[in-house]
Motif scaffolding. Structure first.
Motif, PDB file in Angstrom:
ATOM      1  N   ALA A  13       0.825  -1.456   0.079  1.00 24.02           N
ATOM      2  CA  ALA A  13      -0.218   0.188  -0.014  1.00 24.02           C
ATOM      3  C   ALA A  13       0.906   1.354  -0.116  1.00 24.02           C
ATOM      4  O   ALA A  13       1.607   1.493   0.733  1.00 24.02           O
ATOM      5  N   VAL A  14       0.720   2.176  -1.143  1.00 18.95           N
ATOM      6  CA  VAL A  14       1.703   3.264  -1.173  1.00 18.95           C
ATOM      7  C   VAL A  14       1.201   4.276  -0.291  1.00 18.95           C
ATOM      8  O   VAL A  14       1.671   5.384   0.179  1.00 18.95           O
ATOM      9  N   ILE A  15      -0.202   4.192  -0.064  1.00 16.35           N
ATOM     10  CA  ILE A  15      -0.790   5.125   0.745  1.00 16.35           C
ATOM     11  C   ILE A  15      -0.201   5.262   2.353  1.00 16.35           C
ATOM     12  O   ILE A  15      -0.055   6.081   3.119  1.00 16.35           O
ATOM     13  N   MET A  16       0.366   3.954   2.527  1.00 15.22           N
ATOM     14  CA  MET A  16       1.090   3.629   3.873  1.00 15.22           C
ATOM     15  C   MET A  16       2.414   4.576   3.700  1.00 15.22           C
ATOM     16  O   MET A  16       2.875   5.214   4.967  1.00 15.22           O
ATOM     17  N   VAL A  17       3.094   4.693   2.663  1.00 12.89           N
ATOM     18  CA  VAL A  17       4.304   5.527   2.687  1.00 12.89           C
ATOM     19  C   VAL A  17       4.210   6.968   2.585  1.00 12.89           C
ATOM     20  O   VAL A  17       4.544   7.835   3.359  1.00 12.89           O
ATOM     21  N   ARG A  18       2.925   7.419   1.808  1.00 10.65           N
ATOM     22  CA  ARG A  18       2.744   8.733   1.818  1.00 10.65           C
ATOM     23  C   ARG A  18       1.971   9.297   3.046  1.00 10.65           C
ATOM     24  O   ARG A  18       2.309  10.589   3.227  1.00 10.65           O
ATOM     25  N   THR A  19       1.530   8.562   3.648  1.00  7.56           N
ATOM     26  CA  THR A  19       0.504   9.072   4.717  1.00  7.56           C
ATOM     27  C   THR A  19       1.102   8.324   6.135  1.00  7.56           C
ATOM     28  O   THR A  19       0.147   8.064   6.974  1.00  7.56           O
ATOM     29  N   TRP A  20       2.324   8.096   6.292  1.00  6.15           N
ATOM     30  CA  TRP A  20       2.725   7.296   7.420  1.00  6.15           C
ATOM     31  C   TRP A  20       2.420   7.960   8.834  1.00  6.15           C
ATOM     32  O   TRP A  20       2.205   7.056   9.651  1.00  6.15           O
ATOM     33  N   GLU A  21       2.286   9.039   8.917  1.00  3.77           N
ATOM     34  CA  GLU A  21       2.123   9.635  10.169  1.00  3.77           C
ATOM     35  C   GLU A  21       0.603   9.621  10.612  1.00  3.77           C
ATOM     36  O   GLU A  21       0.500  10.152  11.856  1.00  3.77           O
ATOM     37  N   ALA A 114       8.676  -8.430 -21.422  1.00  4.91           N
ATOM     38  CA  ALA A 114       9.072  -7.081 -21.734  1.00  4.91           C
ATOM     39  C   ALA A 114      10.514  -6.793 -21.108  1.00  4.91           C
ATOM     40  O   ALA A 114      10.980  -6.989 -20.205  1.00  4.91           O
ATOM     41  N   ARG A 115      11.190  -5.914 -21.978  1.00  6.41           N
ATOM     42  CA  ARG A 115      12.572  -5.261 -21.532  1.00  6.41           C
ATOM     43  C   ARG A 115      12.379  -3.816 -20.810  1.00  6.41           C
ATOM     44  O   ARG A 115      11.332  -3.241 -21.281  1.00  6.41           O
ATOM     45  N   ASP A 116      13.014  -3.616 -19.908  1.00  6.80           N
ATOM     46  CA  ASP A 116      13.193  -2.178 -19.362  1.00  6.80           C
ATOM     47  C   ASP A 116      11.790  -1.890 -18.911  1.00  6.80           C
ATOM     48  O   ASP A 116      11.270  -0.749 -19.054  1.00  6.80           O
ATOM     49  N   LEU A 117      10.910  -2.554 -18.027  1.00  9.70           N
ATOM     50  CA  LEU A 117       9.549  -2.579 -17.724  1.00  9.70           C
ATOM     51  C   LEU A 117       9.534  -1.750 -16.420  1.00  9.70           C
ATOM     52  O   LEU A 117      10.029  -1.758 -15.362  1.00  9.70           O
ATOM     53  N   PRO A 118       8.954  -0.632 -16.640  1.00 12.70           N
ATOM     54  CA  PRO A 118       8.819   0.443 -15.699  1.00 12.70           C
ATOM     55  C   PRO A 118       7.936  -0.317 -14.661  1.00 12.70           C
ATOM     56  O   PRO A 118       6.804  -1.114 -14.980  1.00 12.70           O
ATOM     57  N   LEU A 119       8.042   0.038 -13.258  1.00 13.80           N
ATOM     58  CA  LEU A 119       7.626  -0.829 -12.055  1.00 13.80           C
ATOM     59  C   LEU A 119       6.703   0.344 -11.150  1.00 13.80           C
ATOM     60  O   LEU A 119       7.331   1.417 -10.759  1.00 13.80           O
ATOM     61  N   ASP A 120       5.412   0.349 -10.894  1.00 13.66           N
ATOM     62  CA  ASP A 120       4.819   1.149 -10.024  1.00 13.66           C
ATOM     63  C   ASP A 120       4.872   0.634  -8.658  1.00 13.66           C
ATOM     64  O   ASP A 120       5.767  -0.208  -8.313  1.00 13.66           O
ATOM     65  N   HIS A 121       4.466   1.252  -7.810  1.00 12.20           N
ATOM     66  CA  HIS A 121       4.327   1.079  -6.117  1.00 12.20           C
ATOM     67  C   HIS A 121       4.198  -0.542  -5.881  1.00 12.20           C
ATOM     68  O   HIS A 121       4.520  -1.017  -4.755  1.00 12.20           O
ATOM     69  N   ALA A 122       3.420  -1.205  -6.649  1.00 14.55           N
ATOM     70  CA  ALA A 122       3.245  -2.410  -6.453  1.00 14.55           C
ATOM     71  C   ALA A 122       4.606  -3.298  -6.012  1.00 14.55           C
ATOM     72  O   ALA A 122       4.795  -4.213  -5.285  1.00 14.55           O
ATOM     73  N   PHE A 123       5.426  -2.978  -6.952  1.00 18.76           N
ATOM     74  CA  PHE A 123       6.975  -3.141  -6.782  1.00 18.76           C
ATOM     75  C   PHE A 123       8.016  -2.646  -5.985  1.00 18.76           C
ATOM     76  O   PHE A 123       8.675  -3.246  -5.160  1.00 18.76           O
ATOM     77  N   MET A 124       7.689  -1.226  -6.139  1.00 17.20           N
ATOM     78  CA  MET A 124       8.528  -0.325  -5.264  1.00 17.20           C
ATOM     79  C   MET A 124       8.256  -0.238  -3.751  1.00 17.20           C
ATOM     80  O   MET A 124       9.142   0.087  -3.251  1.00 17.20           O
ATOM     81  N   THR A 125       6.951  -0.161  -3.547  1.00 16.47           N
ATOM     82  CA  THR A 125       6.683  -0.060  -1.805  1.00 16.47           C
ATOM     83  C   THR A 125       7.547  -1.025  -1.277  1.00 16.47           C
ATOM     84  O   THR A 125       8.351  -0.903  -0.365  1.00 16.47           O
TER      85      THR A 125
END
Length: 314
Positions: A13-21, A114-125
Motif C-alpha cells: 500500500a503506497v498510501i502507507m508510505v505517503r501518509t505514514w504519520e 518486456a525489456r526495461d519494464l517500468p514498475l509502479d508502487h506494487a513493486f517499489m513499496t
C-alpha cells in the motif's frame, strides 16, 4: 539447480508510505517492526536475486494491452515514482529471467515479456520498505489484479508450482528469494472498466486506464488524484479483518490450496477490489509446497485503508 532461500508475502500500500504519520503510533511501530523482520530474514538468506510477483495500477499496463502475466526479462527496472516513492532503479537478472520465460512457456504458461519494464508502487513499496538500497537484482513478474477478468487463484497457484519446477532446473547454485506483494483486504477507486458510469468520473477513469505511458492530460490526472484523496478522506476503503485473519490461518496451516476456492466475486465482496492482489501471494505459495506461513505482522489500519500484513513461508 537454483535454490529458493526465502519466500514472503507483503502488503504494498503506497498510501502507507505517503501518509505514514496518519496512523497510530502502535500501528506504525508494529508495521515498521514487521517489515524490518522481513528485511532481516531476506538479508540472512543471502539471495543472489529477488523474484517479485506484483500487480500494476494502470502505470505500465493499460486497456490497450493487458496481459494476465508479464515477465521483465532484461535491462533495468525503474520505478514510476508514484505515490511519493523515490524512483528506484534496479538491475534485472537477465540470465534467470530468460530461463524462467522459456521454462514457463514449456510448462504451458504463455507469458508476455518486456525489456526495461517500468514498475509502479506494487513493486517499489516493498523495495522501499525492505531493501531501499536497491542493491539486489530483480526479476519482476507482473500479474493482472486490476482489470477483470482476472486469472483465477487456482491458475496462480499452478503458475507458482511451475515456477518452482523451472527454478529447480536452471541457474545452478543461484540463490533466489520470492516476494509476492499486495493485499490484504482493501478497496480503492479503481472501478471495473466494464461497468464505469457514463459521467465525468467514469470518463476520467476510462481515459486514465487507456492512456498508455504518455499519461492523461493534466486536468484529468488532477480529477483522478482528487478522487483518490476523497476516497481516503471519507474512509471509503474497506478492511475485513475477519477475512484477512482467515487467510492468514490457511497460510499458517500450509493449506494453500484453499485459496483456489476463492473466486473474484467472493474476494470483491469480502476483501474489496484490492483484495484481488492475494493472487501474487498465491503464486509464491504455489512455488513452496510443503511449507507453512509464519505471520510476521498484521494490522488493520483504517488511515491506510488496508489490512497490512507480512508472512514468511518456510
Amino acid at each position: 539447480m537454483a535454490k529458493i532461500v526465502a519466500a514472503f508475502g507483503v502488503t504494498h500500500a503506497v498510501i502507507m508510505v505517503r501518509t505514514w504519520e496518519r496512523a497510530s503510533q502502535a500501528h506504525r511501530d508494529s508495521v515498521r517492526a514487521g517489515y524490518d523482520e522481513v528485511a532481516r530474514r531476506l538479508r540472512a538468506a543471502k539471495p543472489d536475486v529477488v523474484l517479485m510477483v506484483a500487480s500494476d495500477h494502470f502505470q505500465s499496463f493499460f486497456l490497450d494491452n493487458m496481459p494476465a502475466f508479464c515477465l521483465g526479462v532484461g535491462g533495468r527496472c525503474v520505478g514510476q515514482g508514484d505515490g511519493g516513492l523515490p524512483r528506484y532503479e534496479l538491475a534485472v537478472h537477465e540470465g534467470l529471467a530468460h530461463s524462467l520465460l522459456e521454462g514457463l512457456i514449456n510448462e504451458g504458461f504463455d507469458l508476455a515479456f518486456a525489456r526495461d519494464l517500468p514498475l509502479d508502487h506494487a513493486f517499489m513499496t516493498p523495495v522501499h520498505m525492505i531493501f531501499p538500497q536497491a542493491d539486489l537484482p530483480l526479476v519482476p513478474l507482473f500479474l493482472n489484479c486490476s482489470a477483470p477478468p482476472l486469472p483465477t487463484l487456482g491458475r496462480c497457484l499452478d503458475l507458482g508450482a511451475a515456477l518452482g519446477r523451472v527454478l529447480a532446473q536452471v541457474e545452478p547454485d543461484l540463490r533466489v528469494a520470492l516476494i509476492g506483494t499486495g493485499g490484504l483486504s482493501h478497496e480503492v477507486p479503481l472501478l471495473d472498466w466494464r461497468a464505469l458510469p457514463d459521467d465525468q468520473t467514469g470518463r476520467d477513469w476510462l481515459q486514465f486506464m487507456s492512456a498508455g505511458r504518455q499519461g492523461v492530460d493534466p486536468q484529468t490526472q488532477q480529477r483522478v488524484a482528487d478522487e483518490v484523496v476523497r476516497w481516503g478522506r471519507e474512509g471509503l476503503g474497506r478492511i475485513d479483518e475477519a477475512f484477512d485473519r482467515e487467510l492468514l490461518g490457511w497460510m499458517q496451516a500450509g493449506d494453500y490450496g484453499r485459496l483456489a476456492g476463492l473466486d473474484a466475486a467472493t474476494i470483491a465482496r469480502r476483501a474489496g477490489n484490492g483484495g484481488q492482489e492475494i493472487r501474487t501471494w498465491a503464486t509464491v505459495m504455489g512455488a513452496v509446497p510443503g511449507t507453512h506461513g509464519e505471520p510476521l505482522f498484521y494490522e488493520a489500519v483504517p488511515e491506510w485503508l488496508t489490512g497490512v500484513a507480512g508472512v514468511a513461508f518456510a
